[in-house]
Design an enzyme around this catalytic site. Structure first.
Site, short mmCIF file in Angstrom:
data_model
loop_
_atom_site.label_atom_id
_atom_site.label_comp_id
_atom_site.label_asym_id
_atom_site.label_seq_id
_atom_site.Cartn_x
_atom_site.Cartn_y
_atom_site.Cartn_z
N HIS A 229 48.83 84.44 45.72
CA HIS A 229 49.49 83.60 46.73
C HIS A 229 50.97 83.37 46.37
CE1 HIS A 229 49.62 80.33 49.81
NE2 HIS A 229 50.60 79.92 49.02
N GLU A 230 51.18 82.81 45.20
CA GLU A 230 52.58 82.53 44.81
C GLU A 230 53.34 83.84 44.63
OE1 GLU A 230 53.49 79.59 45.23
OE2 GLU A 230 51.54 78.59 45.21
N HIS B 252 54.73 84.81 47.95
CA HIS B 252 55.99 84.09 48.24
C HIS B 252 57.14 84.77 47.48
CE1 HIS B 252 54.74 80.62 50.57
NE2 HIS B 252 53.83 80.27 49.70
N GLU C 178 54.83 81.44 54.37
CA GLU C 178 53.41 81.23 54.04
C GLU C 178 52.56 82.42 54.48
OE1 GLU C 178 52.60 78.85 52.13
OE2 GLU C 178 50.41 78.72 52.26
MG MG Z 1 52.29 78.62 49.84
#
Ligand code: MG
Length: 439
Positions: A270-271, A274, A300
């Site tokens: 997830h990170e 980003h 996101e």
């Molecule tokens: Mg996020």
């Protein structure tokens, strides 16, 4: 980048200083979350407030405002990139030009103090500790909304800061449809055979997956996605996040559960998603308002894409399975790809948003969206939040927190700053779904 238009060129020269202050703020913010000794929090709040004032002074500079006005008059004649620069500058300027500087500084100071109170309140499970700070944050948000301006709903002014164009009415339309449908899907799942099959519990109960090994797996996965560790790093923080401290310094954080390796791998994806987005921005946009992504919803979508569309796929599990077995041969004995796939996609209604599965995640956001809109419109009082939280959790997810630290006090967001950020999480889920479907 070098702009062709002289006014835009001058604007970019000036903007570089604003961007630099932003990078320094990011360094301090990263350090606050990763390294800061507890006694230093007040002086860090003062340092952050000073930089906020410095940035605000830059935005208010008369010469800069004149340049921006001139460029805005010419916007029709500008090329795509230069017009986007002027558009983005106007969007950010709205906050600094319309909200009085003393309010902006008060906001920064209040949020630092609120953050500290929130930490204590959560630790002691005492909402009363946080209540006066949250009450002040709500009223500051209302003041900010009033200065920015809105037609009928002050929440619109706040939403637009994070997702340009998003309105409360849009949000109600999205969550009004999403929430009942997700709740009904969840009810079906809870009755299913797969849900009742408890054999997956054996993968977490009484198991130990050493944290150092989990870290190695996360770094392996990150390298495979293309995350450049020469221009980033991974540390530990209680709330995982990604922060761009500079064009070649995009950092992520992770956290580890000794009896469950899923979370750290999904957080890394997830990170990392980003971070890949930020690392992928064209170098020429460094120090321009085109750096850092289109909006929070789009940002996101990139993180959720790597986490859910890619990370929770059977294909990825087949790829990762030999690696997991090499690291945890005993713990994962007799656990095939199919079982891992089910383990990573398990749906369980839970109290904590950040640990939620794909089905229940947006229900947590629906609840926060409704509460924020009600708070900003004075339809709900801060003191009544813990009770309303429990009611909504029961209705949407069928679970009720026994303690406020697992309810209204779980998220850091309301202590940090303006309201209106949460809905971008759901937008991100929608956008990455669409990207996966149509790209
Ligand atoms: Mg996020």
């Amino acid at each position: 980048m070098k702009a062709k238009n002289k006014t835009v060129c001058d604007l970019l020269d000036y903007y570089k200083e604003i961007a630099l202050i932003g990078s320094i703020e990011s360094v301090l913010g990263w350090d606050l979350s990763v390294n800061l000794p507890p006694k230093a929090s007040e002086e860090r709040a003062e340092q952050a407030a000073y930089l906020t004032k410095l940035a605000s002074d830059k935005w208010l500079n008369e010469g800069f405002r004149k340049l921006l006005e001139d460029a805005t008059k010419e916007i029709e004649r500008l090329g795509n990139e230069e017009a986007a620069i002027v558009r983005n500058l106007n969007h950010s300027a709205k906050f600094y030009h319309k909200v009085p500087q003393d309010i902006i500084i008060e906001f920064s100071k209040t949020s630092s103090m609120a953050f500290m109170a929130w930490q204590k309140a959560k630790e002691q499970d005492n909402f009363k500790e946080f209540e006066p700070h949250l009450t002040k944050m709500v009223s500051l948000n209302q003041i900010v909304a009033k200065h920015i301006g809105y037609k009928s709903n002050p929440y619109d002014a706040l939403l637009d800061l994070y997702e340009p164009g998003l309105t409360a009415a849009n949000g109600r339309r999205i969550f009004g449809k999403l929430q009942p449908e997700l709740t009904s899907i969840l009810k079906k799942i809870l009755k299913s055979k797969t849900y009742k099959d408890k054999s997956l519990d054996n993968l977490t109960v009484d198991k130990n997956y050493p944290v150092e090994l989990q870290k190695q797996i996360s770094l392996f996965v990150l390298r495979k996605t293309g995350y450049d560790l020469e221009a980033g790093r991974m540390d530990i923080s209680s709330h995982p996040f990604t922060s761009s401290l500079g064009r070649h310094d995009v950092r992520i954080t992770n956290r580890y559960k000794a009896n469950d390796f899923r979370e750290s791998i999904m957080i890394a994806l997830h990170e990392g998603g980003h971070a890949l987005y930020d690392q992928g921005v064209n170098e020429k946009y460094e120090y321009t308002p085109l750096d850092g992504g289109v909006s929070l919803g789009i940002h996101e979508s990139q993180s959720r894409f790597w986490e859910n569309q890619m990370g929770r796929s059977l294909e990825f599990m087949q790829y990762l399975s030999p690696v997991l077995h090499a690291f945890f041969p005993e713990q994962l004995k007799d656990t095939g790809d199919e079982k891992l796939f089910r383990f990573f996609n398990r749906v369980t209604p839970s109290l904590i948003r950040t640990e939620a599965d794909e089905v229940t995640y947006n229900l947590h956001i629906a609840l926060r969206f409704e509460l924020e809109e009600a708070l900003v419109n004075d339809k709900v009082k801060v003191k009544d939040l813990p009770g309303i939280w429990r009611e909504k959790m029961k209705k949407y997810l069928g679970v009720v927190p026994a303690a406020d630290r697992e309810g209204v006090l779980q998220d850091v967001h309301w202590s940090h700053g303006p309201m209106g950020y949460f809905p971008t999480y759901t937008l991100g889920n929608f956008i990455c779904g669409a990207v996966y479907q149509y790209a």
